[in-house]
Design a protein around this motif. Structure first.
Motif, PDB file in Angstrom:
ATOM      1  N   VAL A  26      69.807 -24.301  44.561  1.00 38.58           N
ATOM      2  CA  VAL A  26      69.221 -23.154  43.876  1.00 38.58           C
ATOM      3  C   VAL A  26      67.793 -23.529  43.500  1.00 38.58           C
ATOM      4  O   VAL A  26      67.532 -24.602  42.966  1.00 38.58           O
ATOM      5  CB  VAL A  26      70.034 -22.781  42.618  1.00 38.58           C
ATOM      6  N   HIS A  27      66.868 -22.653  43.826  1.00 38.56           N
ATOM      7  CA  HIS A  27      65.456 -22.912  43.572  1.00 38.56           C
ATOM      8  C   HIS A  27      65.089 -22.377  42.196  1.00 38.56           C
ATOM      9  O   HIS A  27      65.123 -21.178  41.956  1.00 38.56           O
ATOM     10  CB  HIS A  27      64.623 -22.219  44.658  1.00 38.56           C
ATOM     11  N   LEU A  28      64.742 -23.293  41.271  1.00 37.47           N
ATOM     12  CA  LEU A  28      64.632 -22.904  39.863  1.00 37.47           C
ATOM     13  C   LEU A  28      63.184 -22.824  39.391  1.00 37.47           C
ATOM     14  O   LEU A  28      62.791 -23.477  38.426  1.00 37.47           O
ATOM     15  CB  LEU A  28      65.422 -23.893  39.008  1.00 37.47           C
ATOM     16  N   PHE A  72      59.124 -20.637  40.397  1.00 42.29           N
ATOM     17  CA  PHE A  72      58.397 -19.690  41.222  1.00 42.29           C
ATOM     18  C   PHE A  72      57.471 -20.481  42.117  1.00 42.29           C
ATOM     19  O   PHE A  72      56.793 -21.395  41.655  1.00 42.29           O
ATOM     20  CB  PHE A  72      57.570 -18.745  40.345  1.00 42.29           C
ATOM     21  N   ASP A  73      57.434 -20.124  43.401  1.00 48.79           N
ATOM     22  CA  ASP A  73      56.444 -20.719  44.287  1.00 48.79           C
ATOM     23  C   ASP A  73      55.282 -19.750  44.381  1.00 48.79           C
ATOM     24  O   ASP A  73      55.453 -18.607  44.796  1.00 48.79           O
ATOM     25  CB  ASP A  73      57.043 -20.974  45.677  1.00 48.79           C
ATOM     26  N   LEU A  74      54.120 -20.218  43.975  1.00 51.30           N
ATOM     27  CA  LEU A  74      52.940 -19.365  43.924  1.00 51.30           C
ATOM     28  C   LEU A  74      51.876 -19.961  44.840  1.00 51.30           C
ATOM     29  O   LEU A  74      51.467 -21.107  44.650  1.00 51.30           O
ATOM     30  CB  LEU A  74      52.406 -19.302  42.490  1.00 51.30           C
ATOM     31  N   ALA A 111      54.161 -28.236  39.719  1.00 45.29           N
ATOM     32  CA  ALA A 111      54.551 -29.259  40.685  1.00 45.29           C
ATOM     33  C   ALA A 111      53.768 -29.172  41.989  1.00 45.29           C
ATOM     34  O   ALA A 111      53.135 -28.154  42.285  1.00 45.29           O
ATOM     35  CB  ALA A 111      56.045 -29.148  40.977  1.00 45.29           C
ATOM     36  N   HIS A 112      53.875 -30.256  42.762  1.00 42.08           N
ATOM     37  CA  HIS A 112      53.288 -30.408  44.109  1.00 42.08           C
ATOM     38  C   HIS A 112      51.763 -30.532  44.082  1.00 42.08           C
ATOM     39  O   HIS A 112      51.084 -30.248  45.067  1.00 42.08           O
ATOM     40  CB  HIS A 112      53.688 -29.241  45.043  1.00 42.08           C
ATOM     41  N   LEU A 113      51.184 -30.943  42.931  1.00 41.67           N
ATOM     42  CA  LEU A 113      49.723 -31.004  42.810  1.00 41.67           C
ATOM     43  C   LEU A 113      49.135 -32.066  43.744  1.00 41.67           C
ATOM     44  O   LEU A 113      49.764 -33.092  44.032  1.00 41.67           O
ATOM     45  CB  LEU A 113      49.338 -31.324  41.358  1.00 41.67           C
ATOM     46  N   ASP A 168      50.806 -26.108  50.914  1.00 42.38           N
ATOM     47  CA  ASP A 168      50.077 -26.126  49.643  1.00 42.38           C
ATOM     48  C   ASP A 168      50.485 -24.921  48.800  1.00 42.38           C
ATOM     49  O   ASP A 168      50.280 -23.775  49.188  1.00 42.38           O
ATOM     50  CB  ASP A 168      48.561 -26.088  49.921  1.00 42.38           C
ATOM     51  N   HIS A 169      51.134 -25.173  47.667  1.00 45.80           N
ATOM     52  CA  HIS A 169      51.477 -24.101  46.729  1.00 45.80           C
ATOM     53  C   HIS A 169      51.761 -24.708  45.361  1.00 45.80           C
ATOM     54  O   HIS A 169      51.940 -25.920  45.233  1.00 45.80           O
ATOM     55  CB  HIS A 169      52.686 -23.293  47.217  1.00 45.80           C
ATOM     56  N   LEU A 170      51.796 -23.850  44.351  1.00 42.12           N
ATOM     57  CA  LEU A 170      52.209 -24.295  43.011  1.00 42.12           C
ATOM     58  C   LEU A 170      53.662 -23.907  42.814  1.00 42.12           C
ATOM     59  O   LEU A 170      54.022 -22.742  42.942  1.00 42.12           O
ATOM     60  CB  LEU A 170      51.349 -23.611  41.939  1.00 42.12           C
ATOM     61  N   HIS A 171      54.493 -24.912  42.498  1.00 44.53           N
ATOM     62  CA  HIS A 171      55.847 -24.603  42.016  1.00 44.53           C
ATOM     63  C   HIS A 171      55.739 -24.583  40.509  1.00 44.53           C
ATOM     64  O   HIS A 171      55.415 -25.584  39.881  1.00 44.53           O
ATOM     65  CB  HIS A 171      56.838 -25.666  42.491  1.00 44.53           C
ATOM     66  N   PHE A 172      55.983 -23.395  39.923  1.00 40.98           N
ATOM     67  CA  PHE A 172      55.833 -23.223  38.473  1.00 40.98           C
ATOM     68  C   PHE A 172      57.198 -22.945  37.867  1.00 40.98           C
ATOM     69  O   PHE A 172      57.954 -22.126  38.391  1.00 40.98           O
ATOM     70  CB  PHE A 172      54.895 -22.050  38.184  1.00 40.98           C
TER      71      PHE A 172
END
Ligand SMILES: [Zn+2]
Length: 465
Positions: A346-348, A350-352, A394-396, A425-429
């Motif tokens: 489960v992906h907890l 937001f991928d932005l 995350a993923h910075l 490349d994205h922000l996981h928030f």
């Protein structure tokens, strides 16, 4: 002098010496060493008596414990009748006794002062004499459970979302909060947030987590310093949410990019060395996506324990500017490799997605509590906003802050990237409440903040004592 007189004199001296020796031993011999572990100051409706007693070879001729009140003594433990107690030998010279006593076992005990007294006796000089020790402590008996009263109205909680409740608890040194199934959400003093509030007014944020049943019980709880417990219901409505389902193809190219990089940086994988085959990369990937993900989530819960006891944020949280939402909260993901299903998670968050190396800014005011490489999240920053609420980035590709830094809304934390378990490349928030992810959509919404939190705080003005 005759021989007989000499012998008699020697005998008298020998006996006198032996008697003197015994007196010396007796004077030096001490009673058993007693440590009264519990209770030390407060006794509640249910309490534990615990003590250790130390004597050579644990030889005791008597061991008694009582609780005394108004001139009467009620037994807690007796050598002759240890029925209700648990007695354990801890090494050759030491025993530990332990029992619970409550309204049922000791109906005579009333609220007020009392004394707990433990006495032990051991034989000395081959049983010719005895030595005793007594330890006593004055305690306060509290029998009234803590009192809870709800001060807020209209509690609406979305499955996977958050909610706030304002209430009073007395005595004000009780621990209290909201219990949702087996998860506890502590309440924090609200005096600084509410006009003319008493110091027993509390604000608690809680969540009905995506992985809990929609009908999980929700109630207020309190435990006072004497261990007395209380709970209270408060009116609320719950709303189901449909969590989306997504299918993700895991390609060899993706595995070759992310797996060796995580293996080389995550200490949890220090013993793993990919042998370069695609099967091995897939195995490691599944370990990272499952076990490492679980470990990282456990770390988030530990981290939440250090949250600030006051609200550090102000107004709605801010979403990454000009970003495209690529994935929603609590999407159920099925992972496919060469057409076969290999995993489900489960992906907890937001991928932005914005542009590569986009500036990542604090969504609200707070204090940085983590800023380093963190398993599946890659380079990761976590900001504490107080009262159990935290935001995770995350993923910075790079990090511009350090733990302990105070940050303001909009302050740059780093640049977006694809470190950790990221397909591009994205922000996981993520928004976290007590270390567990909750839907960030609510916290981004100024109307939700107003209705669910600020309105309740205004309505509680003057509450508490
Ligand atoms: Zn993500």
């Amino acid at each position: 002098m005759s021989r007989t007189v000499v012998v008699l004199a020697v005998l008298v001296l020998a006996v006198a010496g032996a008697v003197a020796g015994l007196f010396v031993i007796l004077n030096r011999a001490e009673g058993p060493a007693i440590e009264l572990v519990r209770p030390t100051d407060l006794v509640g409706r249910s309490a534990v008596f615990e003590a250790t007693v130390e004597a050579p070879r644990s030889e005791l001729t008597a061991l008694e414990a009582v609780i005394e009140q108004d001139g009467a003594a009620y037994p807690l433990f007796s050598f002759g009748d240890p029925a209700a107690a648990d007695m354990r030998q801890e090494g050759p010279d030491r025993i530990r006794i332990n029992r619970t006593f409550d309204r049922e076992s000791h109906p005579e005990i009333r609220a007020g002062t009392a004394t707990v007294r433990v006495s032990a006796t051991r034989p000395v000089v081959f049983g010719l004499s005895e030595r005793s020790t007594t330890v006593a402590v004055d305690v306060e008996v509290r029998l009234q459970p803590p009192r809870l009263a709800v001060a807020s109205t209209f509690h609406y909680v979305n499955h996977g979302g958050s909610e706030a409740v304002v209430y009073t608890v007395s005595p004000s040194d009780s621990e209290s909060g909201v219990r949702v199934g087996d998860r506890l959400y502590p309440g924090y003093p609200a005096a600084g947030l509410v006009e003319a509030a008493g110091d027993n007014l509390r604000l608690a944020f809680f969540a009905l987590d995506y992985d809990q049943d929609l009908n999980t019980p929700i109630e207020l709880y309190a435990t006072d310093a004497a261990g007395n417990e209380a709970s209270a219901q408060f009116d609320h409505r719950r709303f189901p949410r449909n969590f989306r389902r997504a299918r993700i193809n895991v390609s060899d190219g993706f595995l070759r990019r992310v797996v060796p990089s995580i293996v080389s940086q995550a200490p949890e994988l220090a013993d793993e060395q990919p042998d370069g085959t695609d099967e091995d990369l897939l195995d490691l990937y599944l370990f990272i996506n499952g076990e490492l993900r679980r470990q990282n989530r456990a770390t988030l819960i530990e981290l939440a324990a250090g949250t600030a006891p006051q609200v550090l944020w102000d107004g709605a949280f801010r979403q990454l500017a000009n970003s495209q939402v690529e994935s929603g909260f609590a999407d159920h993901r099925t992972y496919l490799y060469e057409g076969d299903e290999v995993d489900q998670q489960v992906h907890l968050g937001f991928d932005l997605a914005s542009t590569a190396n986009a500036p990542i800014r604090a969504s609200n005011d707070g204090v940085v509590v983590r800023a380093d490489y963190f398993g599946i999240y890659g380079n990761c920053v976590i900001v504490d906003h107080g009262m159990g609420l935290q935001s995770l980035y995350a993923h910075l590709s790079s990090i511009a802050v350090s733990p302990g830094d105070g940050v303001e809304q909009g302050q740059q934390l780093g640049l977006s990237g694809q470190t950790g378990l990221a397909g591009g490349d994205h922000l996981h928030f993520a928004m976290l409440l007590n270390g567990r992810p909750v839907s960030p959509v609510e916290w981004w919404d100024p109307h939700w903040i107003e209705d669910r939190i600020l309105r309740k705080l205004r309505a509680a003005s003057g509450a508490g004592d």
